[in-house]
Design a protein around this motif. Structure first.
Motif, PDB file in Angstrom:
ATOM      1  N   UNK A  53     -15.148  13.184  -5.850  1.00 50.53           N
ATOM      2  CA  UNK A  53     -15.809  12.413  -4.802  1.00 50.53           C
ATOM      3  C   UNK A  53     -16.655  13.325  -3.935  1.00 50.53           C
ATOM      4  N   UNK A  54     -17.798  12.822  -3.485  1.00 50.01           N
ATOM      5  CA  UNK A  54     -18.713  13.633  -2.693  1.00 50.01           C
ATOM      6  C   UNK A  54     -18.071  14.161  -1.415  1.00 50.01           C
ATOM      7  N   UNK A  55     -17.194  13.361  -0.802  1.00 49.56           N
ATOM      8  CA  UNK A  55     -16.596  13.752   0.475  1.00 49.56           C
ATOM      9  C   UNK A  55     -15.139  14.130   0.305  1.00 49.56           C
ATOM     10  N   UNK A  56     -14.879  15.039  -0.590  1.00 46.48           N
ATOM     11  CA  UNK A  56     -13.493  15.365  -0.919  1.00 46.48           C
ATOM     12  C   UNK A  56     -12.738  15.968   0.261  1.00 46.48           C
ATOM     13  N   UNK A  57     -13.441  16.569   1.208  1.00 50.07           N
ATOM     14  CA  UNK A  57     -12.743  17.179   2.336  1.00 50.07           C
ATOM     15  C   UNK A  57     -12.360  16.170   3.419  1.00 50.07           C
ATOM     16  N   UNK A  58     -12.912  14.947   3.320  1.00 48.53           N
ATOM     17  CA  UNK A  58     -12.579  13.920   4.309  1.00 48.53           C
ATOM     18  C   UNK A  58     -11.361  13.159   3.841  1.00 48.53           C
ATOM     19  N   UNK A  59     -10.451  12.781   4.751  1.00 53.02           N
ATOM     20  CA  UNK A  59      -9.212  12.155   4.351  1.00 53.02           C
ATOM     21  C   UNK A  59      -9.382  10.802   3.697  1.00 53.02           C
ATOM     22  N   UNK A  60     -10.466  10.086   4.017  1.00 52.24           N
ATOM     23  CA  UNK A  60     -10.664   8.788   3.390  1.00 52.24           C
ATOM     24  C   UNK A  60     -12.013   8.692   2.707  1.00 52.24           C
ATOM     25  N   UNK A  61     -12.628   9.842   2.342  1.00 53.22           N
ATOM     26  CA  UNK A  61     -13.891   9.818   1.617  1.00 53.22           C
ATOM     27  C   UNK A  61     -15.064   9.579   2.538  1.00 53.22           C
ATOM     28  N   UNK A  62     -15.326   8.327   2.871  1.00 55.13           N
ATOM     29  CA  UNK A  62     -16.398   7.975   3.792  1.00 55.13           C
ATOM     30  C   UNK A  62     -15.861   6.963   4.792  1.00 55.13           C
ATOM     31  N   UNK A 101     -17.120  -1.770  -1.211  1.00 58.19           N
ATOM     32  CA  UNK A 101     -17.394  -0.706  -0.236  1.00 58.19           C
ATOM     33  C   UNK A 101     -16.141   0.113   0.047  1.00 58.19           C
ATOM     34  N   UNK A 102     -15.004  -0.568   0.200  1.00 59.02           N
ATOM     35  CA  UNK A 102     -13.744   0.138   0.472  1.00 59.02           C
ATOM     36  C   UNK A 102     -13.377   1.051  -0.697  1.00 59.02           C
ATOM     37  N   UNK A 103     -13.504   0.540  -1.913  1.00 63.43           N
ATOM     38  CA  UNK A 103     -13.169   1.348  -3.094  1.00 63.43           C
ATOM     39  C   UNK A 103     -14.058   2.583  -3.172  1.00 63.43           C
ATOM     40  N   UNK A 104     -15.351   2.415  -2.940  1.00 63.92           N
ATOM     41  CA  UNK A 104     -16.264   3.561  -2.992  1.00 63.92           C
ATOM     42  C   UNK A 104     -16.062   4.520  -1.831  1.00 63.92           C
ATOM     43  N   UNK A 105     -15.511   4.036  -0.726  1.00 64.89           N
ATOM     44  CA  UNK A 105     -15.369   4.877   0.450  1.00 64.89           C
ATOM     45  C   UNK A 105     -14.065   5.640   0.539  1.00 64.89           C
ATOM     46  N   UNK A 106     -13.142   5.419  -0.397  1.00 65.39           N
ATOM     47  CA  UNK A 106     -11.830   6.075  -0.330  1.00 65.39           C
ATOM     48  C   UNK A 106     -11.613   7.022  -1.497  1.00 65.39           C
ATOM     49  N   UNK A 107     -10.842   8.063  -1.217  1.00 62.42           N
ATOM     50  CA  UNK A 107     -10.463   9.018  -2.261  1.00 62.42           C
ATOM     51  C   UNK A 107      -9.253   8.499  -3.018  1.00 62.42           C
ATOM     52  N   UNK A 108      -9.089   8.873  -4.295  1.00 59.16           N
ATOM     53  CA  UNK A 108      -7.966   8.372  -5.095  1.00 59.16           C
ATOM     54  C   UNK A 108      -6.594   8.683  -4.509  1.00 59.16           C
ATOM     55  N   UNK A 109      -6.430   9.851  -3.886  1.00 55.04           N
ATOM     56  CA  UNK A 109      -5.096  10.242  -3.443  1.00 55.04           C
ATOM     57  C   UNK A 109      -4.628   9.501  -2.190  1.00 55.04           C
ATOM     58  N   UNK A 110      -5.551   8.828  -1.500  1.00 54.74           N
ATOM     59  CA  UNK A 110      -5.155   8.035  -0.327  1.00 54.74           C
ATOM     60  C   UNK A 110      -5.588   6.572  -0.453  1.00 54.74           C
ATOM     61  N   UNK A 111      -6.117   6.215  -1.617  1.00 56.65           N
ATOM     62  CA  UNK A 111      -6.755   4.907  -1.775  1.00 56.65           C
ATOM     63  C   UNK A 111      -5.787   3.756  -1.544  1.00 56.65           C
ATOM     64  N   UNK A 158       0.810  -1.208   0.000  1.00 55.91           N
ATOM     65  CA  UNK A 158       0.000   0.000   0.000  1.00 55.91           C
ATOM     66  C   UNK A 158       0.844   1.258   0.000  1.00 55.91           C
ATOM     67  N   UNK A 159       1.905   1.277   0.821  1.00 56.98           N
ATOM     68  CA  UNK A 159       2.756   2.461   0.899  1.00 56.98           C
ATOM     69  C   UNK A 159       3.598   2.637  -0.362  1.00 56.98           C
ATOM     70  N   UNK A 160       4.135   1.544  -0.875  1.00 56.13           N
ATOM     71  CA  UNK A 160       4.952   1.639  -2.099  1.00 56.13           C
ATOM     72  C   UNK A 160       4.082   2.053  -3.286  1.00 56.13           C
ATOM     73  N   UNK A 161       2.882   1.499  -3.367  1.00 57.68           N
ATOM     74  CA  UNK A 161       1.967   1.882  -4.443  1.00 57.68           C
ATOM     75  C   UNK A 161       1.653   3.364  -4.379  1.00 57.68           C
ATOM     76  N   UNK A 162       1.458   3.883  -3.174  1.00 60.13           N
ATOM     77  CA  UNK A 162       1.150   5.297  -3.001  1.00 60.13           C
ATOM     78  C   UNK A 162       2.265   6.176  -3.571  1.00 60.13           C
ATOM     79  N   UNK A 163       3.505   5.665  -3.506  1.00 57.16           N
ATOM     80  CA  UNK A 163       4.653   6.457  -3.960  1.00 57.16           C
ATOM     81  C   UNK A 163       5.003   6.229  -5.425  1.00 57.16           C
ATOM     82  N   UNK A 164       5.030   4.964  -5.858  1.00 52.51           N
ATOM     83  CA  UNK A 164       5.551   4.676  -7.212  1.00 52.51           C
ATOM     84  C   UNK A 164       4.578   3.911  -8.093  1.00 52.51           C
TER      85      UNK A 164
END
Length: 418
Positions: free
Chosen positions: A226-235, A351-361, A75-81
């Motif tokens: 995303x509807x909850x763009x201000x939340x760090x993980x969407x929903x 549910x997880x995919x729909x509940x997370x924003x792309x930049x922290x997914x 998850x962390x490596x994917x977030x970076x590269x």
């Protein structure tokens, strides 16, 4: 993160999505073969080496703990590269762990076995994380189908692997190795091939392109995608419920599945019969994705999750009530167990995919899979202890009842989102 294209058209996104799925399907076919080794004979190797049933769940616990650490790192490596390097290295590490298991079995070394199984778990985590790669570029109303498409290729290798236990055992013996090392020979080759395919062919990286697409779309629309763009993980609530469904399905499946080979051998079933049961079980874990993914997209995760919980309950009851010498009863129970796990995995992941924003997914997905694997490891350890103390039937009933936790959980999920 490197930008590969200045702008991305919808047609280009669709083409890249199809290409990504094709490559993921190819790698997953090999990944499934690697995954099957630990499920099929890991407990039996420990039982022979340690001389007790009580610790026969330890191999599953060890490679599941290894999978937990790997899920976090991926998850962390994917977030970076991006996903290409993270998934490729994960599969190759799992292959090296399988090589270590072969040497440990030959040397009759419990210490080397435990270390190698921990490393081997990297392949298990990578196999699961690859399902997210299929969703990166999928339309919002096709996420479930994308998840299931990425999963279904695992069926090819996962079903073939356990059913090759006897011929692979013969190959191992011809090489001067114990028969139970055979499936891990296959796992080593399969995992390394899967990693090589991803590193070589998964270009451009779907996670990188998906982030660029989301930013571009948000800019063009004048709003966040995303509807909850201000939340760090969407929903966060949706993510928590999805994670609970994933964890519960994993715990129930691992607990019953891990002890099934031991239960069968205690009732004088052949290794061929063990391979058949586990092969069909693993097939039921992955092949129904052809149906469950589109079903989730059509009716939503709520109804799908309830069906999954009831299926796991039925599996536990059938396993408990079937006579130990009844191959048919054990077979039906393990097929239902695999199906219930599949339904839980697809609906929970959606549910997880729909509940997370792309930049922290990616980081969120990795963190969830950590807990998914840790609880699975605990189930692997406790299943051996519980079965040794109370019997297989009690273990199976307990697992089936536990699965019903998902029903009240999904009923309180935000309706507007699913």
């Amino acid at each position: 993160m490197t930008t590969l294209l200045k702008t991305i058209t919808d047609e280009q996104r669709q083409q890249l999505h199809r290409r990504t799925l094709t490559i993921v399907l190819l790698s997953q076919a090999f990944g499934g073969a690697g995954l099957a080794a630990g499920i099929s004979v890991g407990a039996l190797i420990a039982q022979d080496m340690l001389g007790t049933d009580a610790l026969s769940g330890l191999p599953t616990a060890l490679f599941t703990l290894g999978a937990a650490l790997t899920a976090f790192l991926i998850g962390r490596v994917t977030q970076r590269v991006g996903r290409r390097i993270a998934l490729g290295i994960g599969f190759i590490a799992g292959g090296l762990g399988a090589v270590g298991v072969v040497f440990a079995t030959q040397a009759n070394s419990p210490v080397l076995l435990f270390i190698s199984l921990f490393i081997y778990g990297a392949g298990t985590a990578t196999n699961l994380q690859a399902r997210y790669a299929g969703t990166d570029l999928a339309p919002a109303d096709r996420k479930g189908t994308a998840i299931s498409t990425a999963m279904v290729a695992t069926t090819i290798g996962a079903v073939a692997g356990p059913n090759l236990i006897e011929p692979l055992g013969g190959l191992a013996e011809n090489l001067g190795l114990p028969a139970l090392a055979g499936p891990f020979l296959l796992a080593a080759v399969a995992y390394i091939l899967a990693g090589t395919i991803l590193i070589s062919l998964l270009r451009p990286d779907p996670y990188t392109v998906a982030q660029q697409w989301e930013k571009q779309h948000a800019t063009q629309a004048g709003e966040q995608a995303h509807d909850d763009a201000n939340a760090p993980t969407g929903s966060p609530r949706l993510v928590r419920i999805g994670a609970l469904i994933l964890v519960t399905s994993q715990v129930v499946m691992v607990a019953i599945m891990t002890m099934t080979p031991v239960h069968m051998r205690a009732h004088d079933h052949s290794m061929g019969a063990v391979g058949l049961v586990i092969g069909l079980h693993v097939g039921a874990m992955w092949l129904p994705s052809l149906v469950t993914g589109p079903f989730v997209d059509r009716v939503g995760p709520r109804l799908t999750t309830i069906i999954g919980g009831l299926t796991l309950l039925t599996a536990g009851l059938v396993a408990a009530l079937s006579p130990g010498d009844s191959l048919a009863g054990i077979l039906i129970a393990l097929v239902l167990l695999g199906l219930g796990w599949n339904i839980g995995l697809v609906s929970g992941t959606t549910l997880v995919v729909h509940g997370t924003r792309p930049d922290v997914r990616a980081a969120t997905q990795g963190s969830i899979d950590v807990w998914y694997q840790i609880f699975g490891a605990g189930a692997g350890i406790l299943s051996g202890i519980l079965m040794s103390a109370t019997g297989f039937a009690t273990l199976a009933i307990f697992g089936g009842v536990l699965a019903m936790i998902v029903v009240p959980a999904i009923l309180i999920a935000p309706r507007r989102r699913i």
